[in-house]
Design an enzyme around this catalytic site. Sequence first.
Site, short mmCIF file in Angstrom:
data_model
loop_
_atom_site.label_atom_id
_atom_site.label_comp_id
_atom_site.label_asym_id
_atom_site.label_seq_id
_atom_site.Cartn_x
_atom_site.Cartn_y
_atom_site.Cartn_z
N GLN A 285 -7.12 0.09 6.10
CA GLN A 285 -7.77 -0.48 7.28
C GLN A 285 -9.28 -0.66 7.12
O GLN A 285 -9.92 -1.28 7.97
CB GLN A 285 -7.49 0.40 8.50
CG GLN A 285 -6.02 0.52 8.86
CD GLN A 285 -5.44 -0.74 9.47
OE1 GLN A 285 -6.17 -1.62 9.92
NE2 GLN A 285 -4.13 -0.83 9.52
N ALA B 126 0.84 -1.20 0.00
CA ALA B 126 0.00 0.00 0.00
C ALA B 126 0.87 1.25 0.00
O ALA B 126 0.50 2.28 -0.58
CB ALA B 126 -0.93 -0.01 1.20
N THR B 127 2.03 1.18 0.66
CA THR B 127 2.93 2.33 0.67
C THR B 127 3.37 2.69 -0.75
O THR B 127 3.41 3.86 -1.12
CB THR B 127 4.16 2.02 1.56
OG1 THR B 127 3.73 1.84 2.90
CG2 THR B 127 5.16 3.16 1.50
N CYS C 74 4.32 0.45 11.90
CA CYS C 74 5.24 1.10 10.97
C CYS C 74 6.10 2.16 11.65
O CYS C 74 7.16 2.51 11.17
CB CYS C 74 4.45 1.75 9.83
SG CYS C 74 3.45 0.57 8.91
N SER D 71 -4.11 -2.90 0.86
CA SER D 71 -3.01 -3.83 1.13
C SER D 71 -3.54 -5.23 1.36
O SER D 71 -4.61 -5.42 1.95
CB SER D 71 -2.24 -3.35 2.36
OG SER D 71 -1.21 -4.26 2.70
N GLY D 72 -2.77 -6.24 0.93
CA GLY D 72 -3.18 -7.63 1.08
C GLY D 72 -3.16 -8.13 2.50
O GLY D 72 -4.09 -8.80 2.95
N HIS D 73 -2.11 -7.80 3.25
CA HIS D 73 -1.95 -8.43 4.55
C HIS D 73 -2.80 -7.82 5.65
O HIS D 73 -2.74 -8.27 6.79
CB HIS D 73 -0.47 -8.45 4.96
CG HIS D 73 0.09 -7.13 5.39
ND1 HIS D 73 0.35 -6.83 6.70
CD2 HIS D 73 0.46 -6.05 4.66
CE1 HIS D 73 0.85 -5.60 6.77
NE2 HIS D 73 0.94 -5.12 5.55
#
Length: 369
Positions: free
Chosen positions: A178, A70-71, A315, A195-197
């Site tokens: 999120q 995602a970053t 993070c 994001s996947g995770h």
Amino acid sequence: MSIIYLDNQATTPLAPEALDAMLPWLKENFGNPHSSHVMGRQAAAAVEVAREQVAAMLPGGGRVIFTGSATEAINMALGAVKSMFGQGREKIAVVDTEHAAVRDTALWYGRQGYETTLLPVDPQGLVKMEDMEAYLSPKTALVGAMLVNNEIGVIQPVGKIAERAHRSGALMLCDAVQGFGRIDVPEQPDMIALSGHKIYGPKGIGALWVRDDIDVPPLIHGGGQEQGIRSGTLSPALCIGLGAAAKICEERRVADMAHIITLAETAHRLFGDWTVNGSLDQRYPGNLNIRRDGLDVGRLMSDVRGVAFSAGSACASGSGRPSHVLAALGLTPVQIKSSIRLGFGRYNSVEEVEQAAHLINEAAEKQLS
């Protein structure tokens, strides 16, 4: 000793269904999706199915670009301001409580000739709309606001923020990491990162949804893979894992939310002596950020080894910086250091939450006494 995992904002366990979907593409189906032979075409077709599974949970009229995180997606999206600089649009505004991927990147642009503003929030963590409107002008290129805050779970009025950004001719970027797979993603943003995770998918894969008429320049140059925007060989296994995880989230969303609410209600009852950071009403229930005055959270985490929880964003935890999110709410450094974050997920049980609350409260009482 088994550990009770309550840090689902940092990452989620890999869904068994996502793992099963990935395994064939890590074993016998190892073709390069950019190759023209049959194995390559099979891999490419599987990637497109995954793309459709992700797109099904996002607004229409756009395209999904797979990224490594995602970053990366957020950095790619912010690149859209480059073509607007020559048009007199050199202002960027992002909410002060944004994830570092948005906040720090916007501040980096501020050192490259752009004018970056951090939009203030109220003590509940919600953006001050009047301050945002006062800032917006024909010079604004982009406004950034996350759907669900990663530290305090507050849900921003993304649709209203996007509408106001559009009135000034600005683009709107939504970090939906999120919220994607959990709550509805608003239709108004021009770019959406995920994001996947964070949705029980694999690490190392993210995506950027971009409205069809938005020009996003390449962030990585090379062979022109992934729609000419993101060069480099795609991992079919990771793309398929993300797609499968998204599909499962869509199928289980009602049941997942009911379960998360039950866990959250249990936790609120058991942590009645703690103060909740952020809005009680406009928040995702799977995120509980709480504080207890006088507590040393560093010591608390050391004492409670049987529970995986957080003192803030994963993070930022290694940076040594205090939480900019809690600071934006007006909390003092002492209050920030007395705050913890509990994240509930699909695979947690009520019994785990009860046991975790017992262990944390017991350690907190012992420390405070």
